[in-house]
Scaffold this active site. Structure first.
Site, short mmCIF file in Angstrom:
data_model
loop_
_atom_site.label_atom_id
_atom_site.label_comp_id
_atom_site.label_asym_id
_atom_site.label_seq_id
_atom_site.Cartn_x
_atom_site.Cartn_y
_atom_site.Cartn_z
N GLU A 110 38.71 35.98 -19.39
CA GLU A 110 40.10 36.43 -19.28
C GLU A 110 40.61 36.27 -17.87
O GLU A 110 41.73 35.81 -17.64
CB GLU A 110 40.20 37.91 -19.62
CG GLU A 110 40.02 38.21 -21.06
CD GLU A 110 40.22 39.69 -21.26
OE1 GLU A 110 40.86 40.03 -22.23
OE2 GLU A 110 39.74 40.48 -20.43
N ASP A 147 36.16 42.31 -33.31
CA ASP A 147 35.15 42.66 -34.32
C ASP A 147 35.62 43.90 -35.06
O ASP A 147 36.60 44.53 -34.69
CB ASP A 147 33.79 42.91 -33.63
CG ASP A 147 33.89 44.00 -32.56
OD1 ASP A 147 33.76 45.17 -32.92
OD2 ASP A 147 34.13 43.67 -31.37
N1 SAH Z 1 28.53 40.35 -24.40
C1 SAH Z 1 29.50 40.67 -23.40
C2 SAH Z 1 29.52 42.15 -23.19
C3 SAH Z 1 30.57 42.73 -23.99
S1 SAH Z 1 30.65 44.43 -23.78
C4 SAH Z 1 29.18 39.99 -22.11
O1 SAH Z 1 28.16 39.36 -22.05
O2 SAH Z 1 29.96 40.11 -21.18
C5 SAH Z 1 31.96 44.72 -24.78
C6 SAH Z 1 33.31 44.52 -24.19
O3 SAH Z 1 34.22 44.34 -25.28
C7 SAH Z 1 33.80 45.72 -23.45
O4 SAH Z 1 34.73 45.32 -22.49
C8 SAH Z 1 34.46 46.56 -24.54
O5 SAH Z 1 35.58 47.22 -24.03
C9 SAH Z 1 34.88 45.55 -25.60
N2 SAH Z 1 34.51 45.78 -26.99
C10 SAH Z 1 34.72 44.87 -27.97
N3 SAH Z 1 34.26 45.30 -29.17
C11 SAH Z 1 33.74 46.53 -28.94
C12 SAH Z 1 33.08 47.48 -29.78
N4 SAH Z 1 32.87 47.23 -31.08
N5 SAH Z 1 32.65 48.63 -29.23
C13 SAH Z 1 32.84 48.87 -27.90
N6 SAH Z 1 33.45 48.00 -27.07
C14 SAH Z 1 33.90 46.84 -27.56
#
Ligand code: SAH
Length: 253
Positions: free
Chosen positions: A16, A220
């Protein structure tokens, strides 16, 4: 004449930020608190773009630095989230009307979810800024094909994506089981989405009286399939939506 206060643009993910920086012709990097802050201009408006990092503490530190060190006069957050609200699908967008920390629990001393000493569980976003962001999001989603390309629209099944405004829940946990999201729905029936940063930024902005708005593309359903193709979705859809929505927002400012 003093120039108007800059706008802080906070993203949760690297892709982003990269999409935002690609639109700033003149960004300058400054390192504060182990974070890179990028000061520049978007359609002539002063902005400071930064990665929030993941989780509430990291996001609160980022927001505080934006306000204290960079003097931003408002903050706009973009990112992805898991869907909780009935009828919301991957690829829909939620613009937060307010935030709650779903993992805040100082009961029995305070009611569940209430942030101690604030006398409240929920922190509202700024109505005018949120309305402008929601308008920009509606404009972009009405032409998802143009922003993402027909292939991504087909691959992720993004037919008639919608924008909703409502409560977003934040906590230091990636919600990735159906049981967990069912528990969240029961505890917070009006929450549309769950993520890991927004409530922290909302609380900091409340403390400083800084207007705040947040947009989350649903990546998701916060269930057992929550990890599937997360990275690809961010590359192909969420980071493009975020940049296009900000573009639409700045072009009308
Ligand atoms: N795999 C990613 C990490 C993602 S952590 C990486 O390697 O960078 C998840 C991020 O998406 C966080 O910013 C959170 O705010 C958001 N997010 C998306 N789906 C989520 C869910 N089901 N539960 C909690 N946070 C979620």
């Amino acid at each position: 004449m003093k120039s108007p206060a800059r706008i802080g643009l906070v993203g949760a993910l690297h892709q982003e930020l990269a999409a935002v920086l690609a639109r700033l012709p003149d960004e300058q990097r400054q390192r504060v608190g182990g974070r890179d802050f990028w000061a520049g201009h978007w359609h002539g408006h002063g902005v400071v773009a930064v990665l929030s990092r993941i989780g509430k503490v990291a996001a609160a530190t980022t927001a505080t630095a934006l306000i204290e060190r960079f003097g931003v006069g408002r903050i706009v957050f973009t990112g992805v989230a898991g869907a909780l609200g009935a009828g919301l699908r991957v690829g829909d967008v939620v613009v937060a009307s307010g935030f709650v920390q779903h993992d805040m629990d100082a009961s029995p001393l305070f009611p569940r979810h209430e942030v101690p000493l604030y006398g409240r569980a929920r922190f509202a976003t700024d109505p005018a800024l949120s309305a402008a962001l929601a308008d920009a999001a509606r404009t972009v989603l009405a032409h998802a094909d143009a922003t993402l390309g027909a292939q991504a629209v087909a691959e992720f099944g993004l037919h008639a994506p919608q924008v909703q405004q409502g409560l977003v829940a934040s906590g230091d946990r990636f919600v990735a089981t159906a049981a967990e999201s069912a528990a969240l729905r029961q505890a917070l029936p009006d929450a549309l989405a769950v993520e890991m940063e927004g409530a922290a930024v909302a609380q900091v902005c409340h403390d400083y009286g800084v207007p705040f708005a947040a947009l989350r593309t649903l990546s998701d359903r916060a269930d057992d399939a929550a990890h599937v193709d997360f990275t690809r979705f961010i590359d192909q859809v969420a980071s493009r939506y975020s940049a296009a929505v900000l573009e639409a927002y700045f072009s009308k400012l």
